[in-house]
Write an enzyme that holds these catalytic residues in place. Structure first.
Site, PDB file in Angstrom:
ATOM      1  N   GLN A 116       0.837  -1.214   0.000  1.00 32.16           N
ATOM      2  CA  GLN A 116       0.000   0.000   0.000  1.00 32.16           C
ATOM      3  C   GLN A 116       0.863   1.252   0.000  1.00 32.16           C
ATOM      4  O   GLN A 116       0.566   2.226  -0.681  1.00 32.16           O
ATOM      5  CB  GLN A 116      -0.890   0.020   1.247  1.00 32.16           C
ATOM      6  CG  GLN A 116      -2.286  -0.491   1.022  1.00 32.16           C
ATOM      7  CD  GLN A 116      -3.133  -0.318   2.280  1.00 32.16           C
ATOM      8  OE1 GLN A 116      -3.072   0.702   2.963  1.00 32.16           O
ATOM      9  NE2 GLN A 116      -3.912  -1.323   2.585  1.00 32.16           N
ATOM     10  N   PRO A 143      -4.969  -6.184   4.924  1.00 35.65           N
ATOM     11  CA  PRO A 143      -5.535  -6.988   3.831  1.00 35.65           C
ATOM     12  C   PRO A 143      -4.728  -8.272   3.614  1.00 35.65           C
ATOM     13  O   PRO A 143      -3.504  -8.237   3.563  1.00 35.65           O
ATOM     14  CB  PRO A 143      -5.427  -6.063   2.610  1.00 35.65           C
ATOM     15  CG  PRO A 143      -4.415  -5.036   2.979  1.00 35.65           C
ATOM     16  CD  PRO A 143      -4.435  -4.899   4.466  1.00 35.65           C
ATOM     17  N   LEU A 306     -11.734  -1.487   0.732  1.00 38.32           N
ATOM     18  CA  LEU A 306     -11.168  -0.943  -0.504  1.00 38.32           C
ATOM     19  C   LEU A 306     -11.289   0.583  -0.529  1.00 38.32           C
ATOM     20  O   LEU A 306     -10.429   1.277  -1.081  1.00 38.32           O
ATOM     21  CB  LEU A 306     -11.890  -1.547  -1.714  1.00 38.32           C
ATOM     22  CG  LEU A 306     -11.297  -1.252  -3.091  1.00 38.32           C
ATOM     23  CD1 LEU A 306      -9.855  -1.746  -3.187  1.00 38.32           C
ATOM     24  CD2 LEU A 306     -12.142  -1.900  -4.179  1.00 38.32           C
ATOM     25  N   GLN A 307     -12.382   1.065   0.062  1.00 35.75           N
ATOM     26  CA  GLN A 307     -12.685   2.511   0.126  1.00 35.75           C
ATOM     27  C   GLN A 307     -11.451   3.377   0.341  1.00 35.75           C
ATOM     28  O   GLN A 307     -11.089   4.213  -0.481  1.00 35.75           O
ATOM     29  CB  GLN A 307     -13.597   2.714   1.334  1.00 35.75           C
ATOM     30  CG  GLN A 307     -14.897   3.373   1.098  1.00 35.75           C
ATOM     31  CD  GLN A 307     -15.585   3.625   2.436  1.00 35.75           C
ATOM     32  OE1 GLN A 307     -15.111   4.420   3.250  1.00 35.75           O
ATOM     33  NE2 GLN A 307     -16.692   2.955   2.662  1.00 35.75           N
ATOM     34  N   ASP A 308     -10.782   3.182   1.478  1.00 34.35           N
ATOM     35  CA  ASP A 308      -9.675   4.077   1.849  1.00 34.35           C
ATOM     36  C   ASP A 308      -8.442   3.837   0.983  1.00 34.35           C
ATOM     37  O   ASP A 308      -7.652   4.743   0.750  1.00 34.35           O
ATOM     38  CB  ASP A 308      -9.319   3.920   3.328  1.00 34.35           C
ATOM     39  CG  ASP A 308      -8.806   2.539   3.685  1.00 34.35           C
ATOM     40  OD1 ASP A 308      -7.612   2.399   3.933  1.00 34.35           O
ATOM     41  OD2 ASP A 308      -9.614   1.581   3.723  1.00 34.35           O
ATOM     42  N   GLN A 309      -8.284   2.598   0.467  1.00 29.73           N
ATOM     43  CA  GLN A 309      -7.105   2.293  -0.340  1.00 29.73           C
ATOM     44  C   GLN A 309      -7.128   3.003  -1.701  1.00 29.73           C
ATOM     45  O   GLN A 309      -6.093   3.195  -2.331  1.00 29.73           O
ATOM     46  CB  GLN A 309      -6.993   0.782  -0.569  1.00 29.73           C
ATOM     47  CG  GLN A 309      -6.730  -0.010   0.698  1.00 29.73           C
ATOM     48  CD  GLN A 309      -6.536  -1.490   0.402  1.00 29.73           C
ATOM     49  OE1 GLN A 309      -5.625  -1.874  -0.327  1.00 29.73           O
ATOM     50  NE2 GLN A 309      -7.400  -2.334   0.952  1.00 29.73           N
ATOM     51  N   HIS A 331     -10.929   5.496   8.361  1.00 32.22           N
ATOM     52  CA  HIS A 331      -9.711   5.321   7.566  1.00 32.22           C
ATOM     53  C   HIS A 331      -9.800   6.135   6.267  1.00 32.22           C
ATOM     54  O   HIS A 331      -8.828   6.762   5.846  1.00 32.22           O
ATOM     55  CB  HIS A 331      -9.518   3.839   7.214  1.00 32.22           C
ATOM     56  CG  HIS A 331      -8.700   3.089   8.211  1.00 32.22           C
ATOM     57  ND1 HIS A 331      -9.239   2.483   9.320  1.00 32.22           N
ATOM     58  CD2 HIS A 331      -7.369   2.843   8.275  1.00 32.22           C
ATOM     59  CE1 HIS A 331      -8.284   1.902  10.014  1.00 32.22           C
ATOM     60  NE2 HIS A 331      -7.130   2.104   9.404  1.00 32.22           N
TER      61      HIS A 331
END
Length: 376
Positions: A116, A143, A306-309, A331
């Protein structure tokens, strides 16, 4: 401290490792020197600190430190204050360069979190970059590598991002020992994405695994319990969650499950869980299934993990990105806060006005900064 160095408060909002990852990555990409203070102030053991011998913290601190050192190497910069117990670091980025880079926290620190931090930077090199990432491939509070490959990777391809992920060895808590080799192709500019129509769920599949000395029956019990739980809500879809015994390709003992759902418009969601001492295998399977179902009940296009990534990629892209999601996580709000500090990107969050359900969805919209790769 130089007057051009940007100060980042590591205690705001989520107050954890995400502020480190996003701000350090954006520092490298934008060439902005940063000083991060109050590192991980939102945690019981703040700073880059080993923590209690029985705590997961002793696994995470080398991971954060290792991630920062990896970024320093990718951008040929300097890193001050990065030591055990430190609550303040300064990163002075140089020029991002391609090449082979190794990150090994020598614990079960998450490979997924190392990726990430480093992946966005590797996109802005002059040629293909290889990242050899060691540690835990399936770790708590991070993850699983299966999530990275099956959910994160195909979604990033919508931005024009391409990378290969070769899982050489799986590693489990507390030893780690996993190894993943990631090859990243550089990109001139990221494309904006529009993910607002979920469509219908067309496919549910996954894997339940045991590694090391743990009995195969655990994998079967996790899978059976997960399928049974999903069937209560989704009756007309074939569900395939094979049970696997990992032998030669795993280091240490571990068990867990990941379940993935795909939609007709190419959206991907997941629920996952790892086995723990004293927890029945069927409970692990049920936990993963309930996590997936929770993320399917709203009409969003990404799950809560997945949102914050995706925030950093929305911020870097050229143009306007729009993503529909369920409740916006802390996050995600933290990632937005950091991205707006370090780029010209502007985010807005609004509730969807066409929701007819009890599970409201939200639109995250971003006017991207449109950063170009100067090497291409």
């Amino acid at each position: 401290m130089d007057s051009t160095t940007l100060e980042v408060d590591g205690s705001v909002m989520e107050g954890g490792g995400q502020i480190l990852r996003v701000s350090a990555a954006l520092s490298c990409i934008t060439g902005t020197a940063i000083k991060i203070s109050k590192i991980r102030a939102g945690r019981t053991t703040p700073g880059l600190r080993p923590g209690h011998p029985n705590s997961m913290t002793k696994v995470t601190w080398p991971q954060h430190l290792c991630g920062l050192q990896l970024l320093r190497d990718i951008c040929a910069g300097s890193l001050d204050g990065a030591a055990i117990g430190s609550t303040e670091i300064t990163l002075n980025p140089g020029k991002i360069t391609s090449g082979d880079h190794l990150a090994d926290p020598q614990t079960a620190g998450s490979v997924g979190l190392l990726l990430q931090a480093s992946l966005p930077c590797a996109l802005f090199t002059d040629a293909s970059t290889q990242l050899c990432l060691k540690g835990g491939t399936n770790a708590e509070m991070a993850p699983q590598i299966d999530y990275t490959v099956k959910v994160f990777k195909p979604t990033l391809e919508k931005f024009g991002v391409h990378f290969d992920c070769d899982v050489k060895m799986r590693g489990y808590y507390p030893k780690g020992g996993g190894e993943v080799v990631v090859t990243v192709n550089p990109i001139k500019q990221l494309s904006p994405v529009t993910m607002t129509e979920r469509g219908t769920i067309t496919k549910i599949y996954g894997r339940a695994f045991v590694a090391g000395v743990l009995p195969y029956k655990l994998a079967k019990d996790m899978s059976t319990a997960a399928v049974r739980t999903i069937r209560r809500e989704i009756k007309d879809l074939y569900i395939s969650i094979p049970s696997l015994q990992e032998k030669d390709q795993a280091c240490g003992n571990g068990n867990g499950i990941i379940i993935i759902a795909e939609s007709s418009t190419g959206c991907v969601f997941a629920g996952s869980s790892l086995g723990k001492k004293g927890v029945y295998a069927d409970k692990v399977g049920i936990e993963a299934a309930e996590m997936l179902l929770r993320n399917l009940r709203h009409n969003g296009c990404v799950d809560e993990f997945l949102q914050d990534q995706l925030i950093i990629f929305m911020a870097l892209a050229s143009g306007t990105s729009r993503i529909r999601c369920g409740p916006v996580t802390l996050h995600t709000q933290t990632a937005i806060h950091v991205a707006e500090q370090l780029t010209q990107a502007k985010f807005t969050i609004s509730q969807s006005d066409d929701d007819q359900t009890n599970n409201p969805t939200f639109i995250i919209e971003c006017q991207g900064a449109g950063l170009s790769n100067p090497h291409l």
